[in-house]
Scaffold this active site. Structure first.
Site, PDB file in Angstrom:
ATOM      1  N   HIS A  19      44.056  55.053  32.933  1.00  0.00           N
ATOM      2  CA  HIS A  19      44.505  54.852  34.463  1.00  0.00           C
ATOM      3  C   HIS A  19      43.819  53.575  34.924  1.00  0.00           C
ATOM      4  CE1 HIS A  19      45.777  56.289  38.395  1.00  0.00           C
ATOM      5  NE2 HIS A  19      44.827  55.616  38.549  1.00  0.00           N
ATOM      6  N   GLU A  20      42.377  53.432  34.758  1.00  0.00           N
ATOM      7  CA  GLU A  20      42.109  52.258  35.179  1.00  0.00           C
ATOM      8  C   GLU A  20      42.384  50.923  34.352  1.00  0.00           C
ATOM      9  OE1 GLU A  20      40.863  52.235  38.262  1.00  0.00           O
ATOM     10  OE2 GLU A  20      40.645  54.301  38.452  1.00  0.00           O
ATOM     11  N   HIS A  23      45.591  49.510  35.963  1.00  0.00           N
ATOM     12  CA  HIS A  23      45.346  48.742  37.216  1.00  0.00           C
ATOM     13  C   HIS A  23      44.844  47.385  36.518  1.00  0.00           C
ATOM     14  CE1 HIS A  23      45.700  51.486  40.367  1.00  0.00           C
ATOM     15  NE2 HIS A  23      44.884  52.397  40.101  1.00  0.00           N
ATOM     16  N   GLU A  49      49.486  51.269  41.671  1.00  0.00           N
ATOM     17  CA  GLU A  49      49.640  52.852  41.186  1.00  0.00           C
ATOM     18  C   GLU A  49      50.528  52.826  40.170  1.00  0.00           C
ATOM     19  OE1 GLU A  49      47.194  54.977  41.406  1.00  0.00           O
ATOM     20  OE2 GLU A  49      45.976  53.474  42.856  1.00  0.00           O
TER      21      GLU A  49
END
Length: 258
Positions: A19-20, A23, A49
Site C-alpha cells: 500500500h505505502e 504512495h 489513495e
C-alpha cells in the site's frame, strides 16, 4: 516509506508495505520539471489513495499475484509450510478473508467502506450542529452495531479514539479512501481494456509490474496537477469517476457466481 508490521500477521505487514509503495511510486513518478511547483504536485489525496489501493487491492490481492508471484516466494523463504494446509487456494482465501472488525486500518476490502461511511456521517452531524462532540462515542457505538454488527465501547481505543485524523484537523479526509478505491478499480478496468486481461494477468503472475506501473505513470503520475480530478479520470480511463467499476470489481472478487 513508513509502514507497520505485525509479528503474528504476515499479511498485514506485507499489504501495508505494498500500500505505502503505491504512495511512494506516485511521488517518484510526478513530473521532474515541475516537481517543486503546483502543477507538478499530486492531484489530490483521493488520487494519492487510488495509487496505494491500485497497488494493494488491484494488484496485491489479485489471484495472479498471490498464487503466481507471492506463494512460491513465501515457500522459498519458509514463511509458510509447503503442505496442503497452505495451498495456493488457502493463501488466496487468507488474503481475501472477510470478517467484521472494530479497527478501520485492519478492515477487509468489503467492510472498509462501512468504516468510512460511519466516520463521514458523524462528521456531517457534528458540523451541521446535530451532534455534540461529547456524544460521538454513543453514536459511534450505535452505527458500528448497525453497519458492522459489532457491539463495542465507542469511547475506547477501538472506537472514536482509534484514528488521528480528527485530532489533527483532518476533517473530511475519510471519504478519500473510498474515492481512491473507486478510482483504482476504474483505472484497472481501463488498463485491462487496453492491454487485455491475459497480458495483465500474466505480467502480475511473473512479477513484471512495469507493465502496470508504466501505464499509471503515463496517465496519472506524470500529469501532476495539470488536470482537474474529473479531467484526469476522463483522460486516464475514458470516463468520469463512477461507482460502476468498483461495484463490478467487488462482485467479481467476492461474489463470482452472482
Amino acid at each position: 516509506i513508513t509502514t507497520r508490521l505485525s509479528e503474528t500477521d504476515f499479511v498485514t505487514g506485507l499489504m501495508g508495505v505494498i500500500h505505502e509503495t503505491g504512495h511512494a511510486r506516485y511521488e517518484q513518478g510526478r513530473p521532474r520539471d515541475t516537481i517543486d511547483q503546483p502543477a507538478g504536485s499530486a492531484r489530490s489525496i483521493g488520487i494519492h489513495e487510488s495509487q496505494s489501493l491500485f497497488f494493494e487491492m488491484q494488484i496485491g490481492r489479485s489471484e495472479e499475484f498471490v498464487k503466481g508471484f507471492l506463494a512460491p516466494r513465501m515457500r522459498d523463504a519458509k514463511l509458510v509450510p509447503n503442505d496442503i494446509e497452505w495451498s495456493d487456494d488457502t493463501l488466496l482465501s487468507l488474503y481475501r478473508r472477510v470478517r467484521p472488525g472494530a479497527i478501520r486500518v485492519d478492515a477487509d476490502e468489503l467492510t472498509y467502506p462501512l468504516h468510512v461511511i460511519l466516520r463521514y456521517e458523524i462528521e456531517r452531524m457534528v458540523f451541521k450542529g446535530e451532534l455534540a462532540v461529547a456524544d460521538i462515542p454513543t453514536v459511534w457505538a450505535r452505527k458500528m452495531k448497525e453497519y458492522v454488527g459489532l457491539e463495542l465501547d465507542g469511547a475506547s481505543a477501538e472506537g472514536a479514539l482509534q484514528d488521528v485524523h480528527w485530532s489533527v484537523g483532518y476533517v473530511g479526509f475519510f471519504p478519500t479512501y473510498t474515492f481512491g478505491a473507486m478510482t483504482a478499480a476504474q483505472q484497472m478496468r481501463a488498463l485491462r481494456s487496453e492491454l487485455g486481461d491475459a497480458a495483465v494477468d500474466a505480467a502480475i503472475g511473473r512479477g513484471d509490474f512495469q507493465v502496470l506501473t508504466g501505464w499509471v505513470k503515463e496517465r496519472v503520475w506524470a500529469k501532476g496537477s495539470t488536470l482537474t480530478g474529473r479531467e484526469l479520470s476522463i483522460s486516464a480511463t475514458g470516463a468520469p469517476l463512477s461507482t460502476e467499476a468498483y461495484r463490478a470489481h467487488l462482485t467479481a472478487r467476492y461474489l463470482p457466481e452472482a
